[in-house]
Design a protein around this motif. Structure first.
Motif, mmCIF file in Angstrom:
data_model
loop_
_atom_site.group_PDB
_atom_site.id
_atom_site.type_symbol
_atom_site.label_atom_id
_atom_site.label_comp_id
_atom_site.label_asym_id
_atom_site.label_seq_id
_atom_site.Cartn_x
_atom_site.Cartn_y
_atom_site.Cartn_z
ATOM 1 N N ASN A 1 0.843 -1.194 0.000
ATOM 2 C CA ASN A 1 0.000 0.000 0.000
ATOM 3 C C ASN A 1 0.877 1.242 0.000
ATOM 4 O OD1 ASN A 1 -1.586 -2.148 1.946
ATOM 5 N ND2 ASN A 1 -2.944 -1.108 0.532
ATOM 6 N N VAL A 2 0.542 2.201 -0.868
ATOM 7 C CA VAL A 2 1.292 3.443 -0.986
ATOM 8 C C VAL A 2 0.314 4.613 -1.010
ATOM 9 C CG1 VAL A 2 3.109 4.652 -2.244
ATOM 10 C CG2 VAL A 2 2.912 2.193 -2.451
ATOM 11 N N VAL A 3 0.712 5.714 -0.360
ATOM 12 C CA VAL A 3 -0.081 6.938 -0.367
ATOM 13 C C VAL A 3 0.733 8.033 -1.052
ATOM 14 C CG1 VAL A 3 -1.304 8.648 1.010
ATOM 15 C CG2 VAL A 3 -1.206 6.270 1.780
ATOM 16 N N TYR A 4 0.143 8.660 -2.079
ATOM 17 C CA TYR A 4 0.768 9.771 -2.794
ATOM 18 C C TYR A 4 -0.017 11.048 -2.498
ATOM 19 C CZ TYR A 4 2.701 5.965 -5.674
ATOM 20 O OH TYR A 4 3.311 4.832 -6.110
ATOM 21 N N GLY A 5 0.646 12.171 -2.647
ATOM 22 C CA GLY A 5 -0.034 13.445 -2.480
ATOM 23 C C GLY A 5 0.940 14.595 -2.654
ATOM 24 N N PRO A 6 0.467 15.837 -2.547
ATOM 25 C CA PRO A 6 1.362 16.994 -2.685
ATOM 26 C C PRO A 6 2.524 16.950 -1.704
ATOM 27 C CG PRO A 6 -0.932 17.678 -2.722
ATOM 28 C CD PRO A 6 -0.938 16.236 -2.351
ATOM 29 N N GLY A 7 2.297 16.384 -0.511
ATOM 30 C CA GLY A 7 3.370 16.278 0.472
ATOM 31 C C GLY A 7 4.225 15.048 0.297
ATOM 32 N N ALA A 8 3.846 14.147 -0.584
ATOM 33 C CA ALA A 8 4.607 12.917 -0.829
ATOM 34 C C ALA A 8 4.422 12.504 -2.279
ATOM 35 C CB ALA A 8 4.157 11.810 0.118
ATOM 36 N N PRO A 9 4.964 13.273 -3.226
ATOM 37 C CA PRO A 9 4.735 12.971 -4.641
ATOM 38 C C PRO A 9 5.295 11.624 -5.080
ATOM 39 C CG PRO A 9 6.424 14.664 -4.381
ATOM 40 C CD PRO A 9 5.814 14.463 -3.039
ATOM 41 N N LEU B 1 -4.168 6.619 8.342
ATOM 42 C CA LEU B 1 -4.610 8.005 8.523
ATOM 43 C C LEU B 1 -3.430 8.958 8.604
ATOM 44 C CD1 LEU B 1 -7.524 7.417 11.071
ATOM 45 C CD2 LEU B 1 -7.727 7.972 8.650
ATOM 46 N N ASN B 2 -2.362 8.564 9.298
ATOM 47 C CA ASN B 2 -1.174 9.417 9.378
ATOM 48 C C ASN B 2 -0.537 9.608 8.005
ATOM 49 O OD1 ASN B 2 -1.432 9.742 12.134
ATOM 50 N ND2 ASN B 2 -0.045 8.076 12.652
ATOM 51 N N ALA B 3 -0.475 8.540 7.207
ATOM 52 C CA ALA B 3 0.098 8.651 5.864
ATOM 53 C C ALA B 3 -0.754 9.557 4.972
ATOM 54 C CB ALA B 3 0.234 7.267 5.241
ATOM 55 N N LEU B 4 -2.079 9.435 5.071
ATOM 56 C CA LEU B 4 -2.962 10.324 4.293
ATOM 57 C C LEU B 4 -2.757 11.778 4.677
ATOM 58 C CD1 LEU B 4 -6.273 8.212 4.363
ATOM 59 C CD2 LEU B 4 -4.764 8.560 2.408
ATOM 60 N N GLN B 5 -2.562 12.037 5.970
ATOM 61 C CA GLN B 5 -2.353 13.404 6.422
ATOM 62 C C GLN B 5 -1.014 13.943 5.928
ATOM 63 O OE1 GLN B 5 -4.506 15.447 7.945
ATOM 64 N NE2 GLN B 5 -2.937 17.034 7.664
ATOM 65 N N ARG B 6 0.032 13.132 6.036
ATOM 66 C CA ARG B 6 1.350 13.565 5.582
ATOM 67 C C ARG B 6 1.350 13.821 4.078
ATOM 68 N NH1 ARG B 6 5.067 8.839 7.186
ATOM 69 N NH2 ARG B 6 6.521 10.002 5.847
ATOM 70 N N ALA B 7 0.679 12.957 3.321
ATOM 71 C CA ALA B 7 0.659 13.114 1.867
ATOM 72 C C ALA B 7 -0.106 14.363 1.439
ATOM 73 C CB ALA B 7 0.038 11.882 1.218
ATOM 74 N N SER B 8 -1.082 14.774 2.226
ATOM 75 C CA SER B 8 -1.877 15.954 1.869
ATOM 76 C C SER B 8 -1.243 17.250 2.345
ATOM 77 C CB SER B 8 -3.279 15.837 2.462
ATOM 78 O OG SER B 8 -3.224 15.810 3.882
ATOM 79 N N ASP B 9 -0.168 17.146 3.133
ATOM 80 C CA ASP B 9 0.462 18.322 3.730
ATOM 81 C C ASP B 9 1.521 18.863 2.784
ATOM 82 O OD1 ASP B 9 1.483 20.288 5.285
ATOM 83 O OD2 ASP B 9 2.231 18.989 6.887
ATOM 84 N N LEU B 10 1.257 20.012 2.190
ATOM 85 C CA LEU B 10 2.202 20.604 1.246
ATOM 86 C C LEU B 10 3.529 20.928 1.898
ATOM 87 C CD1 LEU B 10 -0.098 22.959 -0.815
ATOM 88 C CD2 LEU B 10 1.377 21.224 -1.765
#
Length: 679
Positions: A635-643, A658-667
């Motif tokens: 499982n991998v979470v991508y986002g602006p904070g973790a491209p 939940l922590n990974a989702l928060q970190r990934a959404s944190d610019l």
């Protein structure tokens, strides 16, 4: 200019409500000309930007893609040739309002001569929706080249030591990698007064590399480096990682000690722990019946018989793991994909295991006894010494086969290390995994009283056999559901019908008339072969299909779309799973499909993608290998904070997701030095 052009571009067309805006300072140079990295080497100057005159600008952080080495007349520099884009993270003072940027850029371009250049650049971003601009792919492509998180790149700096003295001073940097190192390079940035040259690489026995970096000084003593921090940029092909590390003092034998294969030794311990934990995973539950019957059968028995029985089971486990190791080595040498549990992607194997479990269940229920090969079906029963020990051996082999759909903590780390290396490492790691799985058997063999203290066999065993037979039958039913995903509902129904017919004949054969009873063995053999072979002749279900229950909140996996979604500010959760993966199903039931995690994944802010590896899929196999993974769940979470993604552990918890989702959404997490890059 005569030798170069510069421009400022934005990944978005307007400011939106973004707290951070992705820009790029792009240089296009004439062929053969170059400009410089932030630490240019023996000569040169990096680009400098003055933002005076900008409006609604709080801060601007320049990121530096990994550079190339250039040598001219013995002078070595670090920089970029022909073209480069420096990603810039701009933070507005007031999000949502227009941003007007004024950048005075001073930079140096060189071929055989060097020419200083100056550019006055302007870029105005209006208020409005932050839709991707025509430059979004350009900015993201260069941002992916920025050295970032070592774990994401699969590159780890294990030790930095100063060895030698005077002009012979070297930094000895031990680098481990989850994939074979192709052409490792290292750039060292340290205190003023020191220069660090091109490293010389020495390969370790475990696939790591020792990079020896020459140290030159300008009046300072090399020994003063001990205890100071340096910034290390590790590069290997397209992979790059940046890390800060403190320099330790090294002795005369430090270089040899750094390459003595310590990483392999550590991974053997990790594999041992992974194999031991595998005993507690739900995929091994079907073998629990055979384990318990083996223990119960020895109740009140002799210590020698107990010891030999459990040593035989341990031998079956170790032999099976060595067979798996040889298979993995063969597949790698043939250039094919390798993964933990991939045999369950083959319908013939799944159907064959379903038949085997059905026969085991019928045997426990007392519906049949077969002389001759009875040891193959009744491993826990007493018999001749040879047949009894052989039966225990095959019990261990079956435990190994049924353990492969599960991925336990530490298992993925050990497999990733082994399968990214050579035959020696693969064999050693698989053997350590086997020893870990066999440890409970070895414990009973070492202390036979653990089994002999149990009461002797009696009527109570009849009830136990029924319960354990039901567990095996349920396991066979689970494998039929896997067939449904691989070959469709029709194939699964036909296979289930054949298994029911097989069990019915075994259960009723003693009540049949003599003529029918005589042909029962032939009918059982025919049904066994038919059930195992039938799925191979059935057409497969549509590729990439997801179960109806998942269609509402999940998309099919599309790796190419992840980059653009992240560029739009979205968070992407990827679940690589398979119907035959018990750990995957446990993660779904206990974490992904319930509570706050299910709410976050279905709220719309997170794009949930499911990569179904129930059947062979080269794209998914390549995706896993790029992260050094060869088993699932993954499982991998991508986002602006973790491209480049945040990889989660095999066994999920709500807090971890939940922590990974928060970190990934944190610019803010995507600042300089923290940008993860995929291998």
């Amino acid at each position: 200019h005569e030798f170069a052009r510069a421009r400022l571009v934005s990944a978005v067309a307007a400011t939106g409500e973004l707290d951070e805006i992705r820009l790029g300072l792009q240089f296009r140079l004439n062929p053969g000309w170059k400009t410089y990295w932030r630490s240019p080497g023996d000569a040169g100057l990096p680009a400098k930007i003055d933002w005076a005159g900008s409006e609604n600008l709080a801060a601007a952080t320049v990121l530096w893609p990994m550079p190339e080495r250039h040598t001219l007349l013995g002078i070595e520099t670090l920089g970029y040739e022909n073209e480069v884009l420096l990603p810039i993270l701009v933070r507005p003072k007031t999000p949502g309002q227009p941003v007007r940027l004024r950048a005075a850029v001073d930079y140096l371009v060189c071929e055989k001569i060097c020419v200083p250049a100056h550019a006055e650049l302007k870029l105005d971003l209006p208020a409005g929706a932050a839709t991707p601009s025509t430059f979004v792919d350009l900015v993201d492509r260069w941002r992916a080249k920025v050295p970032g998180d070592p774990a994401a790149a699969g590159l780890t700096v294990e030790r930095v030591a100063l060895v030698g003295s005077g002009e012979q001073s070297r930094l000895a940097v031990l680098v481990a990698s989850r994939e074979p190192l192709a052409a490792p390079d290292l750039i060292v940035e340290g205190p003023a007064g020191y220069r660090f040259g091109r490293p010389k690489a020495e390969r370790g026995a475990d696939g790591s590399a020792l990079l020896l970096v020459p140290v030159a000084t300008e009046g300072a003593l090399p020994a003063a480096l001990v205890g100071t921090d340096v910034t290390l940029t590790v590069i290997d092909g397209a992979r790059a990682a940046e890390v800060k590390h403190r320099i330790a003092a090294g002795g005369a034998g430090d270089v040899a000690r750094l390459t003595d294969g310590a990483s392999l030794g550590w991974m053997l311990l990790v594999a041992l722990a992974g194999g031991l934990i595998l005993n507690l995973m739900p995929c091994v539950l079907p073998v629990l019946s055979l384990k318990l019957m083996a223990v119960v059968a020895h109740g009140g028995g002799g210590r020698r018989e107990v010891r030999l029985g459990f040593l035989s089971s341990a031998a079956g486990i170790l032999a099976s793991f060595l067979v798996l190791a040889l298979g993995a080595i063969g597949l790698r040498l043939a250039g094919l994909s390798v993964g933990w549990g991939i045999q369950f992607q083959q319908p013939v194997f799944v159907a064959g295991m379903a038949v085997l479990l059905t026969l085991f269940a019928c045997n426990l229920w007392g519906w049949f006894e077969i002389s001759g090969p009875r040891w193959a079906f009744a491993a826990a029963e007493t018999g001749t010494a040879t047949h009894g020990m052989t039966g225990h051996f095959f019990t261990g082999a079956l435990a190994t086969l049924l353990a492969t759909p599960c991925s336990a903590p530490f298992l993925g780390t050990a497999l990733g290390f082994a399968l990214a290396r050579g035959p020696v490492e693969i064999s050693a790691i698989f053997l350590a995994l086997g020893i870990g799985l066999a440890l409970p058997y070895l414990l009973v063999a070492a202390v036979p009283s653990l089994a002999t203290l149990l009461p002797r066999s009696g009527k109570w065993m009849l009830h136990l056999r029924v319960v354990l037979g039901v567990l095996l039958a349920l396991s066979a039913l689970w494998l039929v559901t896997v067939l449904a995903a691989q070959r469709g509902a029709t194939a699964a129904i036909y296979t289930a019908a054949l298994l029911v017919a097989l069990a019915s004949i075994l259960g009723l054969r003693t009540k049949l008339r003599a003529p029918l009873r005589a042909v029962a063995p032939a009918a059982v053999l025919a049904l066994t072969v038919a059930a195992a072979a039938l799925p191979s002749f059935m057409s497969a279900s549509p590729a990439g299909a997801t179960r109806s229950a998942d269609l509402k909140n999940w998309r099919n996996f599309d790796e190419a779309a992840i980059h653009s979604l992240v560029a739009q500010g979205r968070v992407v959760f990827v679940d690589v799973t398979a119907d035959w993966c018990i750990t995957c199903q446990a993660n779904k039931s206990f974490v992904l499909n319930r509570g706050q995690v299910a709410e976050r994944l279905s709220a719309g802010a997170v794009i949930a993608m499911r990569a179904d590896w129930t059947r062979p899929d080269p794209a998914i196999a390549q995706y896993l290998s790029r992260y050094g993974r060869y088993g699932i769940p993954f499982n991998v979470v991508y986002g602006p904070g973790a491209p480049s993604g945040i990889a989660l552990p095999e066994l999920l918890t709500s807090d971890a997701v939940l922590n990974a989702l928060q970190r990934a959404s944190d610019l803010a997490a995507a600042g300089a030095g923290n940008v993860a890059t995929r291998p």
